[in-house]
Design a protein around this motif. Structure first.
Motif, PDB file in Angstrom:
ATOM      1  N   ASN A 166      39.136  49.027  33.349  1.00  0.00           N
ATOM      2  CA  ASN A 166      40.033  48.044  33.859  1.00  0.00           C
ATOM      3  C   ASN A 166      40.979  47.607  32.957  1.00  0.00           C
ATOM      4  O   ASN A 166      41.903  47.294  32.875  1.00  0.00           O
TER       5      ASN A 166
ATOM      6  N   LYS B 192      43.226  50.152  31.924  1.00  0.00           N
ATOM      7  CA  LYS B 192      44.469  50.288  32.738  1.00  0.00           C
ATOM      8  C   LYS B 192      45.166  49.368  32.957  1.00  0.00           C
ATOM      9  O   LYS B 192      46.400  49.528  33.102  1.00  0.00           O
ATOM     10  N   TYR B 193      44.746  48.102  33.073  1.00  0.00           N
ATOM     11  CA  TYR B 193      45.909  46.863  33.241  1.00  0.00           C
ATOM     12  C   TYR B 193      46.096  46.334  31.723  1.00  0.00           C
ATOM     13  O   TYR B 193      46.373  45.034  31.976  1.00  0.00           O
TER      14      TYR B 193
ATOM     15  N   ASP C 200      40.850  41.168  27.761  1.00  0.00           N
ATOM     16  CA  ASP C 200      41.846  42.149  27.364  1.00  0.00           C
ATOM     17  C   ASP C 200      43.176  41.564  27.626  1.00  0.00           C
ATOM     18  O   ASP C 200      43.183  40.294  27.879  1.00  0.00           O
TER      19      ASP C 200
ATOM     20  N   ILE D 253      39.704  40.097  44.070  1.00  0.00           N
ATOM     21  CA  ILE D 253      39.277  41.386  43.392  1.00  0.00           C
ATOM     22  C   ILE D 253      37.978  42.064  43.619  1.00  0.00           C
ATOM     23  O   ILE D 253      37.774  43.014  43.559  1.00  0.00           O
TER      24      ILE D 253
ATOM     25  N   ARG E  66      43.415  45.842  45.945  1.00  0.00           N
ATOM     26  CA  ARG E  66      44.069  46.152  44.846  1.00  0.00           C
ATOM     27  C   ARG E  66      45.436  45.110  44.414  1.00  0.00           C
ATOM     28  O   ARG E  66      46.229  45.117  45.624  1.00  0.00           O
ATOM     29  N   ALA E  67      45.569  44.472  43.501  1.00  0.00           N
ATOM     30  CA  ALA E  67      46.977  43.662  43.359  1.00  0.00           C
ATOM     31  C   ALA E  67      48.079  44.477  43.276  1.00  0.00           C
ATOM     32  O   ALA E  67      48.082  45.560  42.857  1.00  0.00           O
TER      33      ALA E  67
ATOM     34  N   SER F 270      49.214  46.420  40.402  1.00  0.00           N
ATOM     35  CA  SER F 270      48.390  47.612  39.873  1.00  0.00           C
ATOM     36  C   SER F 270      48.495  48.845  40.474  1.00  0.00           C
ATOM     37  O   SER F 270      47.792  49.970  40.205  1.00  0.00           O
TER      38      SER F 270
ATOM     39  N   THR G 271      40.869  52.850  43.113  1.00  0.00           N
ATOM     40  CA  THR G 271      40.817  52.961  44.367  1.00  0.00           C
ATOM     41  C   THR G 271      40.385  51.346  44.958  1.00  0.00           C
ATOM     42  O   THR G 271      40.213  51.349  46.280  1.00  0.00           O
ATOM     43  N   GLY G 272      40.286  50.526  44.439  1.00  0.00           N
ATOM     44  CA  GLY G 272      40.080  49.383  44.837  1.00  0.00           C
ATOM     45  C   GLY G 272      38.750  48.957  45.073  1.00  0.00           C
ATOM     46  O   GLY G 272      38.199  48.024  45.712  1.00  0.00           O
TER      47      GLY G 272
ATOM     48  N   GLY H  45      36.183  49.717  42.510  1.00  0.00           N
ATOM     49  CA  GLY H  45      35.304  49.523  41.206  1.00  0.00           C
ATOM     50  C   GLY H  45      34.513  47.930  41.047  1.00  0.00           C
ATOM     51  O   GLY H  45      33.292  48.123  40.947  1.00  0.00           O
ATOM     52  N   LEU H  46      35.469  46.963  41.579  1.00  0.00           N
ATOM     53  CA  LEU H  46      34.528  45.608  41.201  1.00  0.00           C
ATOM     54  C   LEU H  46      33.746  45.220  42.163  1.00  0.00           C
ATOM     55  O   LEU H  46      32.619  44.618  41.862  1.00  0.00           O
TER      56      LEU H  46
HETATM   57  P1  ADP Z   1      40.986  49.478  40.942  1.00  0.00           P
HETATM   58  O1  ADP Z   1      40.380  50.972  41.484  1.00  0.00           O
HETATM   59  O2  ADP Z   1      42.138  49.269  41.581  1.00  0.00           O
HETATM   60  O3  ADP Z   1      40.803  49.309  39.384  1.00  0.00           O
HETATM   61  P2  ADP Z   1      38.994  47.542  40.969  1.00  0.00           P
HETATM   62  O4  ADP Z   1      37.968  47.046  42.047  1.00  0.00           O
HETATM   63  O5  ADP Z   1      38.450  48.079  39.702  1.00  0.00           O
HETATM   64  O6  ADP Z   1      39.740  48.678  41.742  1.00  0.00           O
HETATM   65  O7  ADP Z   1      39.701  46.284  40.844  1.00  0.00           O
HETATM   66  C1  ADP Z   1      40.488  45.680  41.963  1.00  0.00           C
HETATM   67  C2  ADP Z   1      41.775  44.841  41.653  1.00  0.00           C
HETATM   68  O8  ADP Z   1      41.524  43.890  40.544  1.00  0.00           O
HETATM   69  C3  ADP Z   1      42.602  46.035  40.728  1.00  0.00           C
HETATM   70  O9  ADP Z   1      43.300  46.635  41.439  1.00  0.00           O
HETATM   71  C4  ADP Z   1      43.627  45.022  39.968  1.00  0.00           C
HETATM   72  O10 ADP Z   1      44.551  44.870  40.561  1.00  0.00           O
HETATM   73  C5  ADP Z   1      42.758  43.847  39.622  1.00  0.00           C
HETATM   74  N1  ADP Z   1      42.024  43.849  38.368  1.00  0.00           N
HETATM   75  C6  ADP Z   1      40.961  44.203  37.856  1.00  0.00           C
HETATM   76  N2  ADP Z   1      40.513  44.302  36.783  1.00  0.00           N
HETATM   77  C7  ADP Z   1      41.814  43.770  36.040  1.00  0.00           C
HETATM   78  C8  ADP Z   1      42.008  43.432  34.788  1.00  0.00           C
HETATM   79  N3  ADP Z   1      41.406  43.842  33.765  1.00  0.00           N
HETATM   80  N4  ADP Z   1      43.360  42.989  34.477  1.00  0.00           N
HETATM   81  C9  ADP Z   1      44.351  42.893  35.539  1.00  0.00           C
HETATM   82  N5  ADP Z   1      43.743  43.044  36.798  1.00  0.00           N
HETATM   83  C10 ADP Z   1      42.555  43.737  37.085  1.00  0.00           C
END
Ligand code: ADP
Length: 456
Positions: free
Chosen positions: A363, A366-367, A391, A404, A410-411, A414, A420-421, A423-424
């Motif tokens: 993440n 990616k972000y 980050d 999140i 997913r924001a 992103s 997939t939304g 992960g967290l």
């Molecule tokens: P995804 O597969 O979309 O990464 P996650 O569950 O890992 O799904 O994260 C959910 C959402 O949280 C992400 O889609 C993103 O919008 C936001 N997010 C997670 N980690 C970060 C980060 N380090 N910086 C900014 N946004 C983040």
């Protein structure tokens, strides 16, 4: 059906009948052991007073006197040795009297018929309206020897005070029965409501709420029930949302694969296009594969079928290995990574925790933004191990931070990146199994920091 109310009614009737029978036996026992003798004595006293009155009487006839004694509440039988024999007052049901009783009294002795009255009679002897259940005293009247047998007229006695007592007893019983039945109804009504509500829930109708306002155990039960229904409603909503998200997330890559596979089949496409389409198909297939793996992991975490395998392992080595795994990718994205990692042995599930760091690190990549940085820190205190992943990426709005960790969230910013939304939400579940916590702080355009605190 044997309703609770009917059982209550039957139990109540049984208790009343049983207590009446038991009460009768107790009264009978007391009568036989003490009252019987006292009763006899008292009546002998009365008879002796009559005898002295009769013996001092002049002018008033024997019959007149006896008639008035009968009227005030006694059953009387008078005999003499020259054949006089008469009854006064209420009638005896049984007029048999043993000969020895007559002879005894005419010979000047007292007859204790009440005291000697048979013990075998089922009915309390006190009520037996028989001539042998009397006391007999001798008296002399006009120089002649007489015998006077008497017993109180129970019928007359019962007509006054006793009838008041009887009605008191009866009305007490009736009012108690009505009261207890009313109480039973009050107790049973909420149970019936609970049963109906439970049936509704069995039929997947979660829109039930019990309106029971009580301060007792039933009130507590209703409150717990309402809380349970709210939880079920929430679970049902989450389940439906999850299913619709899963279907949607599977549907779009499948449609892409189908569409691009059709295009690949066309003769007139160029080599370049063929390469591009097969790349898209490959990407979508990978996405489906990741999604399936994540869903399987989430399900096993949900059902706790995957038992935690806690073992001590070198957490610092795990983090460094993951960072190294992504080195080429970091270079590709032109990201600079630095870290401060203390050697830490941690007792936890190594492969599950690998998912956590992998997710947080990917993440952060990616972000992130071009030429961005990532900083990883591992520190240990007496009670916990702390992992920070920071980050300099796109960051998030405060409102997004609350969501999140929700499944499939997913924001908006992103959406352009792969993801997939899930992960967290996996991270959150794994950390919960370790009794660990995760906090996040973020600023749009500046960056994000996740802090994981693992208890030792
Ligand atoms: P995804 O597969 O979309 O990464 P996650 O569950 O890992 O799904 O994260 C959910 C959402 O949280 C992400 O889609 C993103 O919008 C936001 N997010 C997670 N980690 C970060 C980060 N380090 N910086 C900014 N946004 C983040």
């Amino acid at each position: 059906m044997r309703t609770l109310y009917r059982q209550f009614l039957l139990a109540m009737l049984f208790i009343i009948t049983f207590s009446l029978v038991a009460g009768f036996f107790v009264a009978n026992y007391l009568y036989l052991t003490s009252s019987k003798e006292v009763n006899d004595e008292n009546n002998v006293k009365v008879a002796l007073e009559m005898k002295s009155a009769l013996e001092q009487m002049h002018g008033v006839g024997l019959d007149n006197y006896m008639t008035s004694i009968g009227n005030i509440g006694y059953q009387v039988y008078v005999i003499s040795d020259n054949g006089y024999e008469k009854f006064f007052g209420g009638k005896f049901q049984d007029t048999e009297l043993p000969d020895f009783a007559r002879e005894q009294v005419l010979a000047g002795d007292i007859y204790h018929g009440m005291k000697e009255f048979s013990d075998k009679t089922f009915m309390t002897g006190f009520f037996a309206n028989e001539l042998n259940n009397t006391v007999g005293v001798p008296f002399t009247y006009n120089d002649e020897q007489y015998g006077l047998f008497l017993r109180p007229n129970i019928k007359l006695m019962f007509s006054d005070v006793h009838s008041i007592l009887a009605s008191l007893l009866l009305s007490t019983i009736v009012i108690s029965v009505i009261g207890v039945l009313w109480m039973a109804k009050q107790l049973i009504r909420p149970i019936t409501q609970l049963t109906e509500a439970t049936q509704q829930i069995t039929n997947d109708n979660y829109n039930v709420s019990l309106d029971i306002n009580r301060q007792d155990e039933i009130g507590q039960l209703a409150e717990s029930f309402n809380t349970m229904v709210e939880q079920l409603q929430e679970n049902d909503r989450a389940r439906k949302e999850f299913i619709s998200n899963v279907s949607h997330d599977f549907q779009s890559p499948l449609l892409n694969i189908q569409g691009y596979a059709d295009l690949l089949g066309m003769k007139e496409i160029t080599e370049e296009e063929r390469f591009e389409y097969s790349g898209i198909i490959d990407k979508e297939a990978k996405r489906l594969s990741i999604l399936t793996k994540q869903l399987l992991l989430l399900t096993s975490l949900d059902q706790s079928t995957r038992m935690m395998r806690r073992e001590p392992f070198a957490l610092h080595e795990q983090l460094i290995t993951i960072i190294q795994k992504y080195r080429w990718r970091l270079e590709e994205l032109q990201l600079d990574i630095s870290y401060s990692i203390q050697p830490v042995e941690y007792n936890g599930d190594e492969s599950l925790l690998e998912n956590v760091w992998d997710n947080l690190l990917t993440n952060a990549m990616k972000y992130n933004q071009k030429n961005g940085t990532i900083f990883v820190e591992l520190a240990s205190s007496e009670s916990s191990v702390i992992v920070k992943i920071r980050d300099s990426g796109i960051g998030m709005e405060p409102a997004e931070l609350d969501r999140i960790f929700d499944r499939f969230y997913r924001a908006d910013d992103s959406r352009t990146k792969d993801g997939t939304g899930l992960g967290l939400s996996i991270v959150k579940d794994i950390l919960a199994l370790h009794d660990a916590t995760i906090t996040v702080s973020s600023k749009v355009g500046i960056g994000t920091e996740f802090v994981v605190t693992l208890p030792k």
